[in-house]
Design a protein around this motif. Structure first.
Motif, PDB file in Angstrom:
ATOM      1  N   GLU A 142      -8.793   1.447  -7.086  1.00 39.76           N
ATOM      2  CA  GLU A 142      -9.375   0.202  -6.582  1.00 39.76           C
ATOM      3  C   GLU A 142      -8.754  -1.006  -7.268  1.00 39.76           C
ATOM      4  O   GLU A 142      -8.423  -2.004  -6.618  1.00 39.76           O
ATOM      5  CB  GLU A 142     -10.889   0.214  -6.812  1.00 39.76           C
ATOM      6  CG  GLU A 142     -11.598  -1.030  -6.303  1.00 39.76           C
ATOM      7  CD  GLU A 142     -13.093  -0.968  -6.523  1.00 39.76           C
ATOM      8  OE1 GLU A 142     -13.739  -2.033  -6.443  1.00 39.76           O
ATOM      9  OE2 GLU A 142     -13.619   0.130  -6.782  1.00 39.76           O
ATOM     10  N   ALA A 200     -11.332   5.051  -9.786  1.00 42.78           N
ATOM     11  CA  ALA A 200     -11.641   3.684 -10.222  1.00 42.78           C
ATOM     12  C   ALA A 200     -10.377   2.873 -10.403  1.00 42.78           C
ATOM     13  O   ALA A 200     -10.326   1.675 -10.096  1.00 42.78           O
ATOM     14  CB  ALA A 200     -12.441   3.720 -11.528  1.00 42.78           C
ATOM     15  N   VAL A 221     -10.427   1.996 -17.562  1.00 42.56           N
ATOM     16  CA  VAL A 221     -11.125   3.029 -16.792  1.00 42.56           C
ATOM     17  C   VAL A 221     -10.322   4.328 -16.742  1.00 42.56           C
ATOM     18  O   VAL A 221     -10.606   5.201 -15.943  1.00 42.56           O
ATOM     19  CB  VAL A 221     -11.420   2.550 -15.355  1.00 42.56           C
ATOM     20  CG1 VAL A 221     -12.345   1.358 -15.377  1.00 42.56           C
ATOM     21  CG2 VAL A 221     -10.128   2.222 -14.612  1.00 42.56           C
TER      22      VAL A 221
END
Length: 351
Positions: free
Chosen positions: A239, A236, A197
């Motif tokens: 997380e 992203a 990501v």
């Protein structure tokens, strides 16, 4: 495109640079060196039974055999591990339109950064479980003899006691990955997800350069703040990083807990070792301190303390059987927040 380039690595160059700048080990006669290697092999085997009895984690005896290595072999192992973890992601993106010249420069720059970091770390790491290996190829439990000898001399410790203490910690990692069937696959998947990501638009990447600059300034001044690793993360990634932080805190803290619980029975000077080793973690020199802050290793040092406290508090409240449910499946792993709030984990998983 720049974010993608940052993931392309010239692995051969990374290894070459890592080996070129790996520091020399402590002075030792051939007899002393051979003796240290032989004793570490012996103690690695002796550590298996007490770790299994305390943790209840049963690893195949042939899983991740203990291997005593030097700093150079540690570098080679980590370059190979990174390539196993990242190459599938790199291959999946080769259809992108990338300028070959930019790609070549990026791959060499990333290799230089990785090689330099591994060279520095090669003089610090005492042991490591090889979590990333090619499919079907078993990993190893690496014990870095020069670093173990260096620390025992630096702290004036009883060599056999300190070596066994280190082996207890590393054997716990072997038990965690070898005794929990899903752990290796889950860990690799999380790391690959973190990297996958990271392909962000150039505009967003440039916006985060300010955070990178601030991280450098903060590290130089010795002030609390985000590491370089944290400064360049996307939302992203944060997380996933939170989940990885919870996992790593659990694994490292659990190993520290095992050392402290088993140590008094097998290591006569365990109290002295713990006191001096803990002080060493807190008192890094100027250069060491800067490097640790930049790479986020200060966070790793805190993981030992926070993770061990989590393990002790859960076991005190729910016993070993209650804590053992952390190994049942991935969603039983604590989050970073639950590491600091064990009761929240107990309520979610056991309640």
């Amino acid at each position: 495109m720049l974010a993608l380039v940052a993931q392309l690595v010239d692995w051969v160059l990374a290894e070459r640079i890592g080996l070129r700048f790996t520091p020399k080990g402590p002075e030792a006669t051939p007899s002393d060196a051979h003796g240290a290697v032989a004793e570490l092999r012996e103690l690695a085997q002796l550590a298996r039974d007490p770790v299994r009895e305390l943790t209840g984690l049963v690893a195949d005896p042939d899983h991740a055999p203990a291997v005593v290595v030097d700093r150079a072999e540690w570098v080679r192992s980590n370059v190979a591990g990174f390539s196993v973890a990242l190459d599938p992601l790199i291959a999946s993106r080769t259809d992108r339109d990338i300028n070959p010249t930019v790609e070549a420069v990026g791959s060499r720059l990333t290799a230089a950064q990785l090689g330099g970091a591994l060279a520095w770390l090669s003089g610090k790491v005492l042991g490591q479980y090889e979590a990333f290996t090619p499919p079907g190829q078993p990993g190893r439990l690496l014990l870095v003899a020069p670093n173990i000898v260096h620390v025992e001399r630096e702290l004036a410790l009883v060599p056999r006691d300190f070596r066994f203490w280190v082996c207890l910690h590393e054997e716990t990692h072997r038990a965690q990955f070898g005794g929990v069937p899903w752990m290796s696959e889950h860990f690799l998947a999380e790391v690959q997800s973190f990297v996958a990501v990271s392909d962000v638009p150039v505009g967003e990447l440039l916006q985060r350069l300010g955070a990178v600059a601030q991280a450098v300034v903060t590290a130089v001044r010795g002030r609390p703040g985000p590491s370089l690793m944290e400064a360049v993360q996307t939302p992203a990634q944060r997380e996933i990083f939170d989940r990885l932080t919870g996992l790593m805190s659990l694994l490292e803290g659990h190993a520290d807990y095992v050392m402290d619980e088993v140590g008094p029975q097998y290591v006569p000077t365990v109290a002295t070792i713990r006191e001096r080793f803990a002080a060493r973690r807190e008192q890094a020199g100027t250069v060491d301190g800067f490097a640790r802050r930049m790479l986020g290793l200060d966070t790793k040092m805190r993981q030992y303390t926070r993770g061990a406290d989590f393990v002790r508090r859960v076991i005190a409240a729910e016993g070993h059987d209650g804590f053992a449910q952390v190994w049942d499946r991935p969603d039983h792993l604590p989050t970073a927040a639950e590491i600091d709030d064990p009761q929240a984990w107990i309520s979610r998983v056991l309640g």
